[in-house]
Design a protein around this motif. Structure first.
Motif, mmCIF file in Angstrom:
data_model
loop_
_atom_site.group_PDB
_atom_site.id
_atom_site.type_symbol
_atom_site.label_atom_id
_atom_site.label_comp_id
_atom_site.label_asym_id
_atom_site.label_seq_id
_atom_site.Cartn_x
_atom_site.Cartn_y
_atom_site.Cartn_z
ATOM 1 N N MET A 93 -3.636 -69.534 85.969
ATOM 2 C CA MET A 93 -4.702 -70.098 85.146
ATOM 3 C C MET A 93 -6.023 -70.049 85.914
ATOM 4 O O MET A 93 -6.067 -70.314 87.103
ATOM 5 C CB MET A 93 -4.369 -71.550 84.772
ATOM 6 C CG MET A 93 -5.365 -72.180 83.835
ATOM 7 S SD MET A 93 -4.821 -73.837 83.309
ATOM 8 C CE MET A 93 -6.224 -74.304 82.302
ATOM 9 N N GLN A 94 -7.095 -69.684 85.200
ATOM 10 C CA GLN A 94 -8.406 -69.557 85.829
ATOM 11 C C GLN A 94 -8.892 -70.902 86.369
ATOM 12 O O GLN A 94 -8.794 -71.927 85.702
ATOM 13 C CB GLN A 94 -9.420 -69.031 84.797
ATOM 14 C CG GLN A 94 -10.870 -69.061 85.250
ATOM 15 C CD GLN A 94 -11.116 -68.144 86.435
ATOM 16 O OE1 GLN A 94 -10.559 -67.061 86.511
ATOM 17 N NE2 GLN A 94 -11.943 -68.580 87.360
ATOM 18 N N GLN A 95 -9.404 -70.873 87.600
ATOM 19 C CA GLN A 95 -9.934 -72.085 88.213
ATOM 20 C C GLN A 95 -11.158 -72.561 87.436
ATOM 21 O O GLN A 95 -12.019 -71.777 87.057
ATOM 22 C CB GLN A 95 -10.326 -71.808 89.658
ATOM 23 C CG GLN A 95 -10.979 -72.992 90.364
ATOM 24 C CD GLN A 95 -11.504 -72.605 91.733
ATOM 25 O OE1 GLN A 95 -11.277 -71.493 92.190
ATOM 26 N NE2 GLN A 95 -12.216 -73.513 92.365
ATOM 27 N N LYS A 96 -11.234 -73.847 87.183
ATOM 28 C CA LYS A 96 -12.380 -74.414 86.482
ATOM 29 C C LYS A 96 -13.444 -74.767 87.506
ATOM 30 O O LYS A 96 -13.203 -75.569 88.412
ATOM 31 C CB LYS A 96 -11.958 -75.656 85.703
ATOM 32 C CG LYS A 96 -13.060 -76.219 84.817
ATOM 33 C CD LYS A 96 -12.545 -77.353 83.962
ATOM 34 C CE LYS A 96 -13.643 -77.973 83.115
ATOM 35 N NZ LYS A 96 -14.225 -77.007 82.161
ATOM 36 N N HIS A 97 -14.617 -74.148 87.372
ATOM 37 C CA HIS A 97 -15.688 -74.366 88.338
ATOM 38 C C HIS A 97 -16.600 -75.508 87.897
ATOM 39 O O HIS A 97 -16.801 -75.733 86.705
ATOM 40 C CB HIS A 97 -16.511 -73.089 88.524
ATOM 41 C CG HIS A 97 -15.746 -71.970 89.150
ATOM 42 N ND1 HIS A 97 -15.270 -70.889 88.434
ATOM 43 C CD2 HIS A 97 -15.352 -71.777 90.439
ATOM 44 C CE1 HIS A 97 -14.624 -70.073 89.254
ATOM 45 N NE2 HIS A 97 -14.659 -70.587 90.466
ATOM 46 N N GLU A 116 -22.172 -77.388 89.771
ATOM 47 C CA GLU A 116 -22.812 -77.021 91.031
ATOM 48 C C GLU A 116 -22.368 -75.626 91.490
ATOM 49 O O GLU A 116 -23.170 -74.833 91.993
ATOM 50 C CB GLU A 116 -22.477 -78.049 92.117
ATOM 51 C CG GLU A 116 -23.136 -79.417 91.922
ATOM 52 C CD GLU A 116 -22.516 -80.234 90.795
ATOM 53 O OE1 GLU A 116 -21.356 -79.923 90.402
ATOM 54 O OE2 GLU A 116 -23.183 -81.162 90.304
ATOM 55 N N GLU A 117 -21.084 -75.324 91.315
ATOM 56 C CA GLU A 117 -20.565 -74.002 91.696
ATOM 57 C C GLU A 117 -21.163 -72.903 90.822
ATOM 58 O O GLU A 117 -21.475 -71.801 91.306
ATOM 59 C CB GLU A 117 -19.039 -73.997 91.592
ATOM 60 C CG GLU A 117 -18.343 -74.799 92.684
ATOM 61 C CD GLU A 117 -16.846 -74.920 92.461
ATOM 62 O OE1 GLU A 117 -16.093 -74.917 93.456
ATOM 63 O OE2 GLU A 117 -16.428 -75.014 91.286
ATOM 64 N N MET A 171 -24.134 -72.995 89.346
ATOM 65 C CA MET A 171 -25.531 -72.823 89.746
ATOM 66 C C MET A 171 -25.624 -72.067 91.072
ATOM 67 O O MET A 171 -26.495 -71.218 91.254
ATOM 68 C CB MET A 171 -26.209 -74.186 89.863
ATOM 69 C CG MET A 171 -26.264 -74.977 88.567
ATOM 70 S SD MET A 171 -27.177 -74.126 87.254
ATOM 71 C CE MET A 171 -28.834 -74.208 87.897
ATOM 72 N N ALA A 172 -24.692 -72.369 91.985
ATOM 73 C CA ALA A 172 -24.691 -71.685 93.283
ATOM 74 C C ALA A 172 -24.388 -70.204 93.113
ATOM 75 O O ALA A 172 -24.989 -69.354 93.790
ATOM 76 C CB ALA A 172 -23.667 -72.340 94.216
ATOM 77 N N ALA A 173 -23.460 -69.879 92.220
ATOM 78 C CA ALA A 173 -23.103 -68.479 91.987
ATOM 79 C C ALA A 173 -24.284 -67.716 91.387
ATOM 80 O O ALA A 173 -24.560 -66.564 91.771
ATOM 81 C CB ALA A 173 -21.895 -68.403 91.051
ATOM 82 N N PHE A 174 -25.011 -68.367 90.455
ATOM 83 C CA PHE A 174 -26.181 -67.718 89.864
ATOM 84 C C PHE A 174 -27.252 -67.493 90.926
ATOM 85 O O PHE A 174 -27.861 -66.417 90.995
ATOM 86 C CB PHE A 174 -26.728 -68.588 88.727
ATOM 87 C CG PHE A 174 -27.809 -67.921 87.924
ATOM 88 C CD1 PHE A 174 -27.514 -66.877 87.059
ATOM 89 C CD2 PHE A 174 -29.127 -68.336 88.031
ATOM 90 C CE1 PHE A 174 -28.510 -66.253 86.317
ATOM 91 C CE2 PHE A 174 -30.135 -67.723 87.298
ATOM 92 C CZ PHE A 174 -29.822 -66.676 86.433
ATOM 93 N N GLY A 175 -27.449 -68.497 91.786
ATOM 94 C CA GLY A 175 -28.421 -68.355 92.865
ATOM 95 C C GLY A 175 -28.032 -67.264 93.845
ATOM 96 O O GLY A 175 -28.887 -66.521 94.343
ATOM 97 N N ARG A 176 -26.731 -67.146 94.129
ATOM 98 C CA ARG A 176 -26.242 -66.098 95.042
ATOM 99 C C ARG A 176 -26.530 -64.719 94.470
ATOM 100 O O ARG A 176 -26.927 -63.798 95.202
ATOM 101 C CB ARG A 176 -24.746 -66.290 95.268
ATOM 102 C CG ARG A 176 -24.109 -65.296 96.216
ATOM 103 C CD ARG A 176 -22.675 -65.703 96.559
ATOM 104 N NE ARG A 176 -22.056 -64.695 97.412
ATOM 105 C CZ ARG A 176 -20.972 -63.999 97.080
ATOM 106 N NH1 ARG A 176 -20.364 -64.211 95.910
ATOM 107 N NH2 ARG A 176 -20.466 -63.109 97.899
ATOM 108 N N MET A 177 -26.326 -64.570 93.159
ATOM 109 C CA MET A 177 -26.621 -63.290 92.518
ATOM 110 C C MET A 177 -28.104 -62.944 92.665
ATOM 111 O O MET A 177 -28.468 -61.801 92.994
ATOM 112 C CB MET A 177 -26.236 -63.362 91.034
ATOM 113 C CG MET A 177 -26.421 -62.050 90.271
ATOM 114 S SD MET A 177 -28.081 -61.819 89.559
ATOM 115 C CE MET A 177 -28.088 -63.061 88.276
#
Length: 287
Positions: A1-5, A8-9, A11-17
């Protein structure tokens, strides 16, 4: 099952991109030289690859292709930022302002059903415009309201069909044109009435084909296809999805014929139509 983020995670992923995109734009020779014009063909290709993944319901590829499309959104925003036009913040805020403005039944419930609706704020400068909308309890009612709202937006559509992109593929464009026209009452009173129009257009096409008038035949073919697409809309069928499904089905069956011809040691071009038809029926049974 896909991990539920968490939020904050996300937003961090968008910022990393965005961070990686900034780095590539500064340090990679290929990324550095890209322009809106050079990226446009790639954007179209990435969008179609996403559509292919969606049609196949390929979860892994949907995730991958969404990332590719998101990269292009970020890339265009980065180029605009360099040109001091706008940046990704403006892109996001413009989208959110528009969504809020077009969903008064969610964000401005006090306005729903008002005899004299008050102007609603739109845009960072607080522009406003009257939006007469009705109670929206169904998806159909929401769409009806959207057409009214979009024509009252700042820089919104000035005509009913003004919001149909010129570059849309023809089948999708025809569907969207008909969909928008029906929102203002230009539609069949009873959906079964459309079949008379379909038959009429088919008769006119056949007549021009018999006259061997290529130009007129092409025009009548367009009228016939437009009528068939209209029928699909009235019966709540998506003609583009339907046609693509048939395309994939044909490819699968024809590939089977080609594969079997090699196994039988007969060149495809040497096969009779009857032999190919038999293999076609075999392919159908295997589906």
């Amino acid at each position: 099952m896909q991990q539920k983020h968490t939020r904050e995670e996300k937003m961090a992923a968008f910022g990393r991109m965005l961070d990686v995109l900034d780095t590539l734009r500064e340090k990679c020779p290929w990324d550095r030289k890209q322009t809106n014009e050079s990226l446009r063909p790639n954007t179209i290709e990435e969008t179609y690859e996403l559509c292919d993944a969606l049609m196949s319901n390929d979860t892994a590829n949907i995730c991958k292709e969404l990332g590719d499309v998101l990269l292009h959104v970020g890339f265009y925003a980065r180029i605009a930022e360099e040109q001091e036009s706008f940046d990704i913040v403006d892109v996001c805020n413009t989208l959110v302002d528009k969504l809020i403005f077009r969903h008064p039944h969610v964000y401005h419930p006090s306005q729903v059903g008002a005899a004299e609706p008050k102007p609603l704020p739109y845009g960072e400068n607080g522009e406003a415009g009257e939006v007469p909308f009705s109670q929206a309890k169904s998806a159909e009612q929401v769409l009806d309201n959207w057409e009214k709202i979009k024509q009252r937006e700042k820089d919104g559509n000035k005509t009913v069909l003004g919001g149909v992109p010129k570059a849309l593929p023809s089948v999708i464009k025809a569907y969207r044109i008909q969909e928008k026209a029906c929102r203002v009452g230009f539609d069949w009173e009873e959906r079964q009435d459309v079949w008379k129009k379909v038959r009429e257009e088919l008769d006119e096409l056949q007549a021009e084909l018999e006259r061997d008038d290529k130009e007129r035949s092409e025009q009548e073919l367009g009228d016939f296809l437009f009528a068939v697409i209209n029928a699909a809309r009235l019966y709540k069928l998506n003609p583009d999805n339907a046609l693509e499904s048939t395309n994939q089905k044909f490819i699968s069956r024809f590939n089977y014929i080609e594969q079997r011809s090699r196994e039988l040691g007969i060149a495809l071009t040497d096969m009779t139509l009857q032999q190919m038809d038999e293999l076609w029926n075999e392919a159908k049974k295997r589906e």
